[in-house]
Design a protein around this motif. Structure first.
Motif, short mmCIF file in Angstrom:
data_model
loop_
_atom_site.label_atom_id
_atom_site.label_comp_id
_atom_site.label_asym_id
_atom_site.label_seq_id
_atom_site.Cartn_x
_atom_site.Cartn_y
_atom_site.Cartn_z
N GLU A 110 0.81 -1.22 0.00
CA GLU A 110 0.00 0.00 0.00
C GLU A 110 0.85 1.27 0.00
OE1 GLU A 110 -3.69 1.46 2.71
OE2 GLU A 110 -3.89 -0.32 1.45
N GLN A 111 2.02 1.20 0.64
CA GLN A 111 2.94 2.34 0.64
C GLN A 111 4.36 1.82 0.46
OE1 GLN A 111 2.57 4.93 4.06
NE2 GLN A 111 0.32 4.82 4.03
N VAL A 112 5.20 2.63 -0.17
CA VAL A 112 6.59 2.26 -0.42
C VAL A 112 7.50 3.38 0.05
CG1 VAL A 112 8.29 1.68 -2.19
CG2 VAL A 112 5.95 0.86 -2.42
N GLY A 113 8.51 3.04 0.84
CA GLY A 113 9.46 4.03 1.31
C GLY A 113 10.27 4.62 0.17
N SER A 114 10.79 5.83 0.38
CA SER A 114 11.47 6.55 -0.69
C SER A 114 12.74 5.86 -1.19
CB SER A 114 11.82 7.96 -0.22
OG SER A 114 12.66 7.92 0.93
N ALA A 115 13.34 5.00 -0.36
CA ALA A 115 14.58 4.32 -0.76
C ALA A 115 14.33 2.93 -1.34
CB ALA A 115 15.52 4.23 0.44
N VAL A 116 13.08 2.51 -1.40
CA VAL A 116 12.75 1.17 -1.87
C VAL A 116 12.52 1.20 -3.38
CG1 VAL A 116 11.09 -0.73 -1.74
CG2 VAL A 116 11.75 0.52 0.33
N THR A 117 13.24 0.35 -4.09
CA THR A 117 13.11 0.29 -5.55
C THR A 117 12.58 -1.04 -6.05
OG1 THR A 117 15.42 -0.44 -5.75
CG2 THR A 117 15.01 1.93 -5.87
N GLU A 118 12.56 -2.07 -5.18
CA GLU A 118 12.18 -3.41 -5.61
C GLU A 118 10.68 -3.62 -5.67
OE1 GLU A 118 15.31 -4.09 -2.26
OE2 GLU A 118 13.90 -2.52 -2.87
N PHE A 119 9.91 -2.76 -4.99
CA PHE A 119 8.47 -2.96 -4.89
C PHE A 119 7.73 -1.68 -5.25
CE2 PHE A 119 10.46 -5.98 -2.01
CZ PHE A 119 9.84 -7.16 -2.38
N ALA A 120 6.48 -1.89 -5.68
CA ALA A 120 5.63 -0.75 -6.03
C ALA A 120 4.26 -0.95 -5.41
CB ALA A 120 5.51 -0.63 -7.55
N VAL A 121 3.53 0.12 -5.24
CA VAL A 121 2.17 0.05 -4.72
C VAL A 121 1.34 -0.88 -5.62
CG1 VAL A 121 0.05 1.35 -4.30
CG2 VAL A 121 2.27 2.32 -3.65
N GLY A 122 0.61 -1.80 -4.99
CA GLY A 122 -0.20 -2.74 -5.74
C GLY A 122 0.43 -4.10 -5.92
N ASP A 123 1.72 -4.24 -5.62
CA ASP A 123 2.38 -5.55 -5.73
C ASP A 123 1.79 -6.52 -4.71
OD1 ASP A 123 4.08 -4.80 -7.76
OD2 ASP A 123 5.82 -4.48 -6.45
N LYS A 124 1.56 -7.76 -5.13
CA LYS A 124 1.19 -8.83 -4.21
C LYS A 124 2.48 -9.42 -3.64
CE LYS A 124 -1.90 -11.81 -5.62
NZ LYS A 124 -2.62 -12.77 -6.51
N VAL A 125 2.54 -9.56 -2.32
CA VAL A 125 3.76 -10.04 -1.70
C VAL A 125 3.46 -11.06 -0.60
CG1 VAL A 125 5.09 -7.94 -2.16
CG2 VAL A 125 3.83 -8.15 -0.01
N ALA A 126 4.41 -11.94 -0.38
CA ALA A 126 4.43 -12.80 0.79
C ALA A 126 5.64 -12.38 1.61
CB ALA A 126 4.55 -14.27 0.39
N ALA A 127 5.53 -12.51 2.93
CA ALA A 127 6.62 -12.09 3.82
C ALA A 127 7.24 -13.29 4.49
CB ALA A 127 6.11 -11.09 4.86
N SER A 128 8.56 -13.24 4.61
CA SER A 128 9.30 -14.32 5.25
C SER A 128 10.11 -13.74 6.41
CB SER A 128 10.19 -15.02 4.21
OG SER A 128 10.80 -16.16 4.77
N PHE A 129 11.17 -14.44 6.81
CA PHE A 129 12.00 -13.97 7.91
C PHE A 129 12.84 -12.77 7.47
CE2 PHE A 129 14.46 -17.16 5.63
CZ PHE A 129 15.72 -16.58 5.53
N ASP A 130 13.32 -12.03 8.43
CA ASP A 130 14.15 -10.85 8.16
C ASP A 130 15.62 -11.19 8.37
OD1 ASP A 130 14.72 -8.28 7.43
OD2 ASP A 130 13.93 -7.33 9.24
N SER A 131 16.47 -10.39 7.79
CA SER A 131 17.92 -10.53 7.97
C SER A 131 18.55 -9.16 7.78
CB SER A 131 18.50 -11.53 6.95
OG SER A 131 18.19 -11.13 5.62
N CYS A 132 19.78 -9.02 8.26
CA CYS A 132 20.40 -7.69 8.23
C CYS A 132 20.91 -7.31 6.84
CB CYS A 132 21.53 -7.59 9.26
SG CYS A 132 23.03 -8.52 8.83
N GLY A 133 21.32 -8.33 6.07
CA GLY A 133 21.79 -8.08 4.71
C GLY A 133 23.24 -7.65 4.59
N HIS A 134 23.94 -7.54 5.72
CA HIS A 134 25.32 -7.04 5.61
C HIS A 134 26.34 -7.79 6.47
CE1 HIS A 134 24.65 -5.15 9.52
NE2 HIS A 134 23.57 -4.56 9.04
#
Length: 366
Positions: free
Chosen positions: A69-93
């Motif tokens: 429904e909303q996308v943060g200004s630094a997010v490029t992988e997703f757009a409003v209206g995308d259907k998503v499933a959520a999994s576990f989180d990780s730090c990425g670094h």
């Protein structure tokens, strides 16, 4: 600020209580997802009953699916209206994330069980503005809205119903991934799976998809064993029998299985799996243990067998969940047969059905 409805857990052994809450504004690196459905997982119930420590009050839920429904200004992988499933989180670094081992993120605990963002702030509040612990598995999806990190969100194809996809984020991914990734089961090999809940049955389906020719299911519920046979088990063993290990060996030509997966975390069950596997076997323990559970060291010392604790099926959700969906479309991973949906208002009914075995995988739908 977004108003939402959520199932709030106030303490150990408390009941989930529905309440109006506030979802604080997302940050630049977050997305806001309107939740359609969330899988009910034993991990949620383990937190409820104190087997996994947690801060309170908290909004749990970690197998969410919905629409961005909303996308943060630094997010490029997703757009409003995308259907998503959520999994576990990780730090990425961290070092493990850099190697593609997101399930073994060195910051896994604070990111998934800390009850807040890494900086200690919470994404949720009650209607009086008091903090509610959030970010459970980077989502807290027992709510109509969830603040999610792009690292643990996966785009879902338009032709796949959202109510099916949430459980792929944890339980089903864990069972299938343990077989396909952690153990690397190949065509022609043998495996025994103890516990035929959603995780165990997912392991059985994955073993069949991998081409394993001997797949032994162990459980104490005959109806579950029959279901396991329908989904790919070549042999079934009732765990109440006195000769479980012998039956496993008989099913594998007397040698014992090359691999084993335990989803029960019951020491006696694991001992049977060790006894029913061959020299050099690997046993993956993926159940949530109760405090104080132990197994004798002598089962492995000098036995030539390995015990591994697999986390989230060694999966990178963004690549593994699409792989499971491809198998599903090809008719090789019919995980939809595990799922029973319940309105979120019937959460207590879904929990009871899960605990009694009436439901293999309960999914709560708004």
């Amino acid at each position: 600020m977004t108003t939402a409805k959520a199932a709030v857990l106030s303490g150990t052994d408390a009941a989930f209580e529905f309440a109006d809450i506030e979802v604080r504004d997302i940050r630049a690196d977050e997305i806001l997802v309107k939740i359609t459905a969330t899988g009910l997982c034993h991990t949620d119930l383990s937190v409820q009953h104190g087997h996994i420590p947690s801060p309170f009050p908290i909004v749990l839920g970690h197998e969410g699916a919905g629409v961005v429904e909303q996308v943060g200004s630094a997010v490029t992988e997703f757009a409003v209206g995308d259907k998503v499933a959520a999994s576990f989180d990780s730090c990425g670094h961290c070092a493990n994330c850099d190697e593609g081992k997101n399930a073994y993120c060195l910051n896994f605990w604070p990111y998934n069980f800390g009850g807040a963002r890494p900086d200690g702030s919470t994404a949720l509040a009650d209607t009086e503005g008091n903090d509610l612990h959030s970010n459970f598995f980077g989502q807290s999806s027992f709510a109509t809205y969830a603040v999610i990190s792009p690292r643990n969100a996966v785009k879902v194809p338009e032709d796949v119903p959202l109510e099916l996809t949430g459980p792929l984020g944890c339980g089903i991914q864990t069972g299938a991934g343990t077989v396909l990734n952690s153990l690397g089961v190949r065509a022609g090999e043998s495996i025994v799976v103890a516990g035929t809940g959603a995780v165990g049955l997912s392991a059985i389906m994955a073993a069949k998809a991998a081409g394993a020719t001997t797949i032994v299911a162990v459980d104490v519920l005959e109806e579950r064993l029959q279901f396991a046979a329908k989904l790919g088990a070549t042999h079934t063993v009732n765990g109440k029998a006195d000769d479980v290990a012998d039956q496993i060996k008989a099913a594998t030509g007397g040698l014992g299985a090359k691999y084993a997966v335990d989803t029960t975390a019951v020491p006696a069950v694991i001992e049977n799996l060790v006894a029913g596997t061959q020299f050099g076997a690997t046993i993956a323990a993926i159940g949530v243990t109760k405090p104080g559970a132990t197994i004798p060291l002598g089962l492995f010392s000098g036995a030539g067998k390995s015990l591994v604790g697999a986390i989230e099926g060694d999966a990178v959700p963004q690549t593994f969940i699409p792989r499971l969906l491809d198998l599903y479309r090809a008719g090789q991973f019919p995980f939809d047969q595990l799922i029973t949906t319940y309105p979120f208002s019937e959460m207590d009914t879904a929990i009871k059905a899960t605990q009694t075995g009436e439901a293999v995988k309960a999914v709560l739908v708004w």
